[in-house]
Design a protein around this motif. Structure first.
Motif, PDB file in Angstrom:
ATOM      1  N   HIS A 108      35.325  78.824  -3.793  1.00  0.00           N
ATOM      2  CA  HIS A 108      35.795  78.669  -5.167  1.00  0.00           C
ATOM      3  C   HIS A 108      34.876  79.472  -6.084  1.00  0.00           C
ATOM      4  O   HIS A 108      33.694  79.637  -5.805  1.00  0.00           O
ATOM      5  CB  HIS A 108      35.771  77.179  -5.553  1.00  0.00           C
ATOM      6  CG  HIS A 108      36.589  76.888  -6.766  1.00  0.00           C
ATOM      7  ND1 HIS A 108      36.099  77.024  -8.033  1.00  0.00           N
ATOM      8  CD2 HIS A 108      37.868  76.475  -6.901  1.00  0.00           C
ATOM      9  CE1 HIS A 108      37.039  76.702  -8.912  1.00  0.00           C
ATOM     10  NE2 HIS A 108      38.121  76.364  -8.238  1.00  0.00           N
ATOM     11  N   GLN A 125      33.753  78.653  -8.920  1.00  0.00           N
ATOM     12  CA  GLN A 125      32.741  77.799  -9.523  1.00  0.00           C
ATOM     13  C   GLN A 125      32.133  76.911  -8.438  1.00  0.00           C
ATOM     14  O   GLN A 125      32.795  76.568  -7.468  1.00  0.00           O
ATOM     15  CB  GLN A 125      33.351  76.926 -10.618  1.00  0.00           C
ATOM     16  CG  GLN A 125      33.918  77.744 -11.765  1.00  0.00           C
ATOM     17  CD  GLN A 125      34.612  76.856 -12.785  1.00  0.00           C
ATOM     18  OE1 GLN A 125      34.870  75.695 -12.541  1.00  0.00           O
ATOM     19  NE2 GLN A 125      34.908  77.415 -13.936  1.00  0.00           N
ATOM     20  N   ASP A 126      30.895  76.536  -8.609  1.00  0.00           N
ATOM     21  CA  ASP A 126      30.219  75.701  -7.621  1.00  0.00           C
ATOM     22  C   ASP A 126      30.618  74.246  -7.848  1.00  0.00           C
ATOM     23  O   ASP A 126      29.947  73.503  -8.557  1.00  0.00           O
ATOM     24  CB  ASP A 126      28.706  75.875  -7.740  1.00  0.00           C
ATOM     25  CG  ASP A 126      27.973  75.212  -6.599  1.00  0.00           C
ATOM     26  OD1 ASP A 126      28.599  74.979  -5.537  1.00  0.00           O
ATOM     27  OD2 ASP A 126      26.776  74.919  -6.758  1.00  0.00           O
ATOM     28  N   LEU A 127      31.735  73.860  -7.256  1.00  0.00           N
ATOM     29  CA  LEU A 127      32.251  72.505  -7.418  1.00  0.00           C
ATOM     30  C   LEU A 127      32.243  71.794  -6.077  1.00  0.00           C
ATOM     31  O   LEU A 127      32.347  72.409  -5.026  1.00  0.00           O
ATOM     32  CB  LEU A 127      33.694  72.544  -7.934  1.00  0.00           C
ATOM     33  CG  LEU A 127      33.929  73.232  -9.271  1.00  0.00           C
ATOM     34  CD1 LEU A 127      35.424  73.287  -9.576  1.00  0.00           C
ATOM     35  CD2 LEU A 127      33.223  72.468 -10.377  1.00  0.00           C
ATOM     36  N   SER A 128      32.142  70.474  -6.123  1.00  0.00           N
ATOM     37  CA  SER A 128      32.267  69.688  -4.895  1.00  0.00           C
ATOM     38  C   SER A 128      33.374  68.668  -5.107  1.00  0.00           C
ATOM     39  O   SER A 128      33.618  68.201  -6.223  1.00  0.00           O
ATOM     40  CB  SER A 128      30.957  69.001  -4.555  1.00  0.00           C
ATOM     41  OG  SER A 128      30.594  68.124  -5.603  1.00  0.00           O
ATOM     42  N   GLN A 129      34.043  68.348  -4.019  1.00  0.00           N
ATOM     43  CA  GLN A 129      35.154  67.408  -4.071  1.00  0.00           C
ATOM     44  C   GLN A 129      34.611  65.985  -4.145  1.00  0.00           C
ATOM     45  O   GLN A 129      33.721  65.604  -3.386  1.00  0.00           O
ATOM     46  CB  GLN A 129      36.010  67.587  -2.814  1.00  0.00           C
ATOM     47  CG  GLN A 129      37.260  66.789  -2.781  1.00  0.00           C
ATOM     48  CD  GLN A 129      38.348  67.366  -3.660  1.00  0.00           C
ATOM     49  OE1 GLN A 129      38.092  68.142  -4.567  1.00  0.00           O
ATOM     50  NE2 GLN A 129      39.558  66.984  -3.392  1.00  0.00           N
ATOM     51  N   ARG A 130      35.168  65.203  -5.059  1.00  0.00           N
ATOM     52  CA  ARG A 130      34.787  63.800  -5.127  1.00  0.00           C
ATOM     53  C   ARG A 130      35.393  63.085  -3.922  1.00  0.00           C
ATOM     54  O   ARG A 130      36.561  63.253  -3.607  1.00  0.00           O
ATOM     55  CB  ARG A 130      35.297  63.156  -6.407  1.00  0.00           C
ATOM     56  CG  ARG A 130      34.519  63.597  -7.637  1.00  0.00           C
ATOM     57  CD  ARG A 130      34.978  62.841  -8.840  1.00  0.00           C
ATOM     58  NE  ARG A 130      36.349  63.271  -9.139  1.00  0.00           N
ATOM     59  CZ  ARG A 130      37.160  62.659  -9.979  1.00  0.00           C
ATOM     60  NH1 ARG A 130      36.773  61.572 -10.595  1.00  0.00           N
ATOM     61  NH2 ARG A 130      38.358  63.112 -10.217  1.00  0.00           N
TER      62      ARG A 130
END
Length: 95
Positions: free
Chosen positions: A54, A56-61
């Motif tokens: 992705h 953006q540096d996102l993590s899935q909740r």
């Protein structure tokens, strides 16, 4: 990479598209532009760059994995038209 009109006609025939000369020329221009963009992107040196999933540096909740419904297998087996040894029997559809 530039496509010829014959290339576009061949692709249109394979895709079963009926295209007149104007549509073929428009498609040739658009496809050639796409291939030029791909060539530009392939020319970029990406050695040493980590792939990312992705932008953006996102993590899935995450949520707790727990059972939210009761097991209703027996109920479904009782109302099924034909059950044998816990398996649903269905009519043969292929001879």
């Amino acid at each position: 990479m530039s496509l010829s009109t014959a290339d576009v006609q061949k692709v249109a025939r394979l895709a079963r598209l009926a295209m007149n000369d104007t549509e073929i020329e428009a498609a040739r221009t658009q496809l050639s532009g796409i291939f030029e963009l791909i060539a530009e992107m392939q020319a970029v040196d990406t050695t040493g760059i980590q792939p990312m999933s992705h932008a953006q540096d996102l993590s899935q909740r995450l949520r707790e994995d727990r059972v939210t419904e009761d097991n209703q297998r027996e109920l479904f087996q009782r109302i099924a038209p034909q059950v044998e040894d816990g398996l649903y029997l269905v009519p043969q559809v292929i001879e």
